[in-house]
Every structure is written in structure tokens, then in C-alpha cells.
Design an enzyme around this catalytic site. Sequence first.
Site, mmCIF file in Angstrom:
data_model
loop_
_atom_site.group_PDB
_atom_site.id
_atom_site.type_symbol
_atom_site.label_atom_id
_atom_site.label_comp_id
_atom_site.label_asym_id
_atom_site.label_seq_id
_atom_site.Cartn_x
_atom_site.Cartn_y
_atom_site.Cartn_z
ATOM 1 C CB CYS A 52 46.246 32.266 39.768
ATOM 2 S SG CYS A 52 46.893 33.526 38.703
ATOM 3 C CG ASP A 85 41.635 38.623 35.490
ATOM 4 O OD1 ASP A 85 41.198 37.514 35.865
ATOM 5 O OD2 ASP A 85 40.930 39.622 35.382
ATOM 6 C CB CYS A 126 42.752 33.592 39.338
ATOM 7 S SG CYS A 126 43.437 34.737 38.141
ATOM 8 C CG ASP A 127 42.401 38.992 39.464
ATOM 9 O OD1 ASP A 127 43.314 38.417 40.061
ATOM 10 O OD2 ASP A 127 42.574 39.977 38.731
ATOM 11 C CE LYS A 128 37.649 39.819 37.094
ATOM 12 N NZ LYS A 128 39.110 39.880 37.223
ATOM 13 C CB CYS A 198 49.180 38.717 40.369
ATOM 14 S SG CYS A 198 48.898 37.949 38.781
ATOM 15 C CD GLU A 450 41.801 43.007 35.290
ATOM 16 O OE1 GLU A 450 42.931 42.638 34.935
ATOM 17 O OE2 GLU A 450 41.307 42.736 36.381
ATOM 18 C CB SER A 476 44.901 45.021 36.093
ATOM 19 O OG SER A 476 45.734 44.394 37.019
#
Length: 562
Positions: A52, A85, A126-128, A198, A450, A476
Amino acid sequence: MATELNKFSKTLTQEVTNPAAQAMLYGIGLTEEDLQKPQIGIASTGYEGNTCNMHLNGLAVYVKQGIQANKDMIGLIFNTIGVSDGMTNGNDGMRYSLPSRDIIADSIETVVAAQWYDGVIAVVGCDKNMPGAIMAMARLDRPAIMVYGGTIRSGHYKGQKLDIVSAFEALGKKFANNISDEDFKGVIQNSIPGQGACGGMYTANTMASSIEAMGLSLPFSSSWPATHPGKQEECKKIGVAMKRLLELDLKPRDIITKKSLENALTVVMALGGSTNAALHYLAIARAADVPLTLDDIQAISDRTPFIADLKPSGKYYMEDLLEIGGVPAIMKYLYAEGLIHGDCLTVTGKTLAEDLAEAPDLNFDTQKIVFPLSQPIKSSGHIQVMYGNLAPTGSVAKITGKEGLQFDGTAKICEHETEIITALSKGEILPGQVVVIRNAGPKGGPGMSEMLKPTSAVMGAGLGDKIALITDGRFSGGTHGFVVGHITPEAFDGGPIALVKDGDRITIDANTRQLTLHISDEEMAIRKAAWVKPEPRFTKGMLGRYIRTVKSASEGCVTDEA
Ligand code: FES
């Protein structure tokens, strides 16, 4: 609106008579003429160990070229952290994932405010990374743009398209003896073909799409895959956009408003995005001092049909959206149908309605990914805020309707998520159970882990429509199935989830939005009186500090409030 931080946002050379600072700027190669130009901090969450983030430092260089193309601004790259993650799911490293959001916010705030940058661009993947960057922008309130690193391309094995969830689901198939060793290895080795976040409508693509809808990234930022030439073009165009923001003095708090937050959450609901969005938008709103509650999120869910056949519950990947016009085409459709506020400002310097006038149209004759509002997958949003005696201050469920609207079962307690994996491998998770994973909240985990590994393993074991899973942790974006997370108060704080016993009857009712533990009030009081608060798992270091500062999931898990 002036914030505590932006009152310092004066260009170093205009307001500061610090000869050492000027000497240092000469030392990094700037000229006397350069010192008169606005300085733009370029924050990258790039690092090598994760697909990511592996390409973000390269994109930051393109952003710098874009900033300096007209020789009227100076771009200065700095780095902050990221936590993958995907790599931390299912192990203790996951404790650091959600806290990493706030470290990213703190670190961008720190560098931009300390170095007196006039604007900031965050290159994130990425996510965060994304909510962290936006929280920093809201705190700083200086002209700011987010550049998304882009979604990954899908992987392939034996004619099947794959992504990160395929790898976790392969594990469940292994437990159920539904996959050969060779195919297990084949899936693992081919799920992740290179750079990018992702690939389904998981948390990263959810946040990227909705932040674009909120107006803090350029049109198509969420739709260009990481390896698409359009992503580099976006980086190079950023200088023109930043210049315009500086000229207009258009700042994040002009863009992050109640209406633009509603736009963001409307896109989350329409696309079937991650439940993590609820947590992150509560935090972003608090950073921008805009009132937003779980009930506001429920109201948006109530009025927004779920219309996109995207993974995790659907068929298609984020990369497929670009072919049908990307997120702008979907937003244009939602705007035409009255679900999006068009008068919000964006980082183009224009209103959202003006931006969308240039977007392509969705063609319902030729594309099968997004359904018309008249024929939705579900007539309201999949994110449901639930209360009840198991979640007195709220919880967040993901109910797509595919798994039904009600689940009634008996509790199977797991004090840690690893216990469900062990139980699955021993065949102890049975149809009709409500698996309760507790002590996984922001304080108890700590870090509100998660549950992608458990939920994917459950799916892989063929139990996805036969059990439900509830937790004070989170899910997630890749999770699907009958799941309720973010349960508050969390077990560590003595919430009712701490009092459930094996075999108790639990009902999850998406129609009434009630999460009910079927014991009497008297029995609940007896159990509460006998409950002993656990010792914190950490008292020092970052996680020790996190336990002491983090707010509840219903308050966005922010860490900078009293
Ligand atoms: Fe980074 Fe999924 S692990 S986007």
C-alpha cells in the site's frame, strides 16, 4: 475559522526574523528569491515494507515536481509513519494500527506547524493514513490536498481474480479441508501483484472515495489505480490546484462542513464501504469542530440505498470502477438524484456541482457494477448503528441484507481473536452461535483490533451465513457476514459485553437496530457487581499512553481531547 494552530501560519520569510532558519534554508539549496515563495510541506507515508505504501515516496517526488513546476512555490518532502492492516491482521501488531492514525495526524501537525509551512499535501495509501492526514489538515487549517496512492490491481490464479481477502479466506478453506496445499500456496503467492491499496471497497478505497466526495482530493484521485499513468498525472497537476487554494485562501475548514461530511458518508453508504468510515468520520469531524454523531451517520444510512456490487460482499474491484467513469460518475448520479449537496467547496476551488458537471455519466445499459437507485442491492445503507442492552452507547454493524436482517443465537465467548481461530480449527464454532470477541476495544485491546482474520476464516469455513460475530473491536473493510463491532462501552470499561457468558441468548435485530442480551436487569446487575476491571495490558510506551488518552469508539477513538 481560526484554530489554535493556524494563527502561526505565516510564511517564514514574511513574518519571521530568525537568521538561523533562513541560513538553514540557504543550506538546503534555496535562493534569496526562493525564500519569498510559499513553502508547501509534502507529507508521505511511504515505506518499503508494504504494497500500500511502497510507491508513495515516488509519488511524493512527482508531487514536488508539480508544486515547483511554475517556480512559484517550494515543495519540501517529509515522511511520517504507516501501519499495514493487511500485515498486522490476526497478530498483536494490529494493536498499533488504529493508534497509527493519530500518530500520523500528530506528526503531520507537528512538522507543518513547527516548520511554518503555508500549505500541506499528504501522499497516503493504507487505511489509517488517510483519516490521519485529514485530521491533521483539519487541525492545521492551512491550504491542503490529499493525494491517494491508488488501489492495487487484482491478482490472478487459475482463472480467478484475487485480492488480500482471498489470502485470508484460503486459510478458512484450509481449516475446512477445502483447498489443496498447492492451491493454498498459489493463492498466497498471487493475491497481491504489486503496489497499491487493497483492491475491494475496503477501508482504504472507502476513505479515498469518500474524502474525494468531501472535497479534499482532486476528482478521480480515488479512481486511478496505483500503477495507472493517471496517478502520476494527478501528482503533477497538484501544483496548479495548490496555487489556487493559496490565492483563494481556501482552507480545510472551508471544505470540511456538516454538508461535506454528509456527502462523504453518502458515498460510503452507496458504495457499501467499510464500517471503519464511521469511526474515522467521527474523528475527522471532531478535528474540524463540526458536530457529527453516530445518529447522524444512521440518518444518512437510512436515506441512502446501497447500490454498488463491489467487494467484499459483491463481485467487482475498485480497479473496475474506473472503466465506468470512476467515483465522479457515481457522485454525479447521486447528485442528480438529490443525495449529494452540490454547493460544497472542493480543492479545485470550485463547488462540487461545478466539478461534477465535468464528470462522465454512468451508463446503466452498459455497466453492471452500480445499480440504479430504483433497483438497489439494499434500499438503505449497510452500516447500521445499533443500541440495546449490549451496546447502550452504540455499536456499528455491517448489514448488507445478504445475510438476513435478524440473527438469534447462543453466545460463544472468545477473550481474544486468536481463540476463534483455534476454535475453528478444532471444529468448535457451530451454526447458531453468536461469537463474542471482547477485550478488543480501544483501551482493552488496546488499539481496537480488526477482525479480518476471524471473519475471513469463518467465511472460508463455510459458516458465514450460519454464525454471527460481535465485538468491541472493529472489522476490516474486507469483512463480510453478520457482524457487529465498535460495541460501547467496551469490555475494559465494564460495558455489558464484558458480562456475557457462554450459552447466553443474544439477538441482533437490524430492523429495530437492537443488540439484546436476553438476561434480566437483575441478573445484569449481579454480573456487573461481580465484574473485576482488568489490568491494562500496557502501562508504558505508545500503547500505555493510548489506553490513557483514547476516547470510545462512539467518539471516534480520538486521542487529543481532555
Ligand atoms: Fe493497506 Fe489494505 S493493508 S490498504
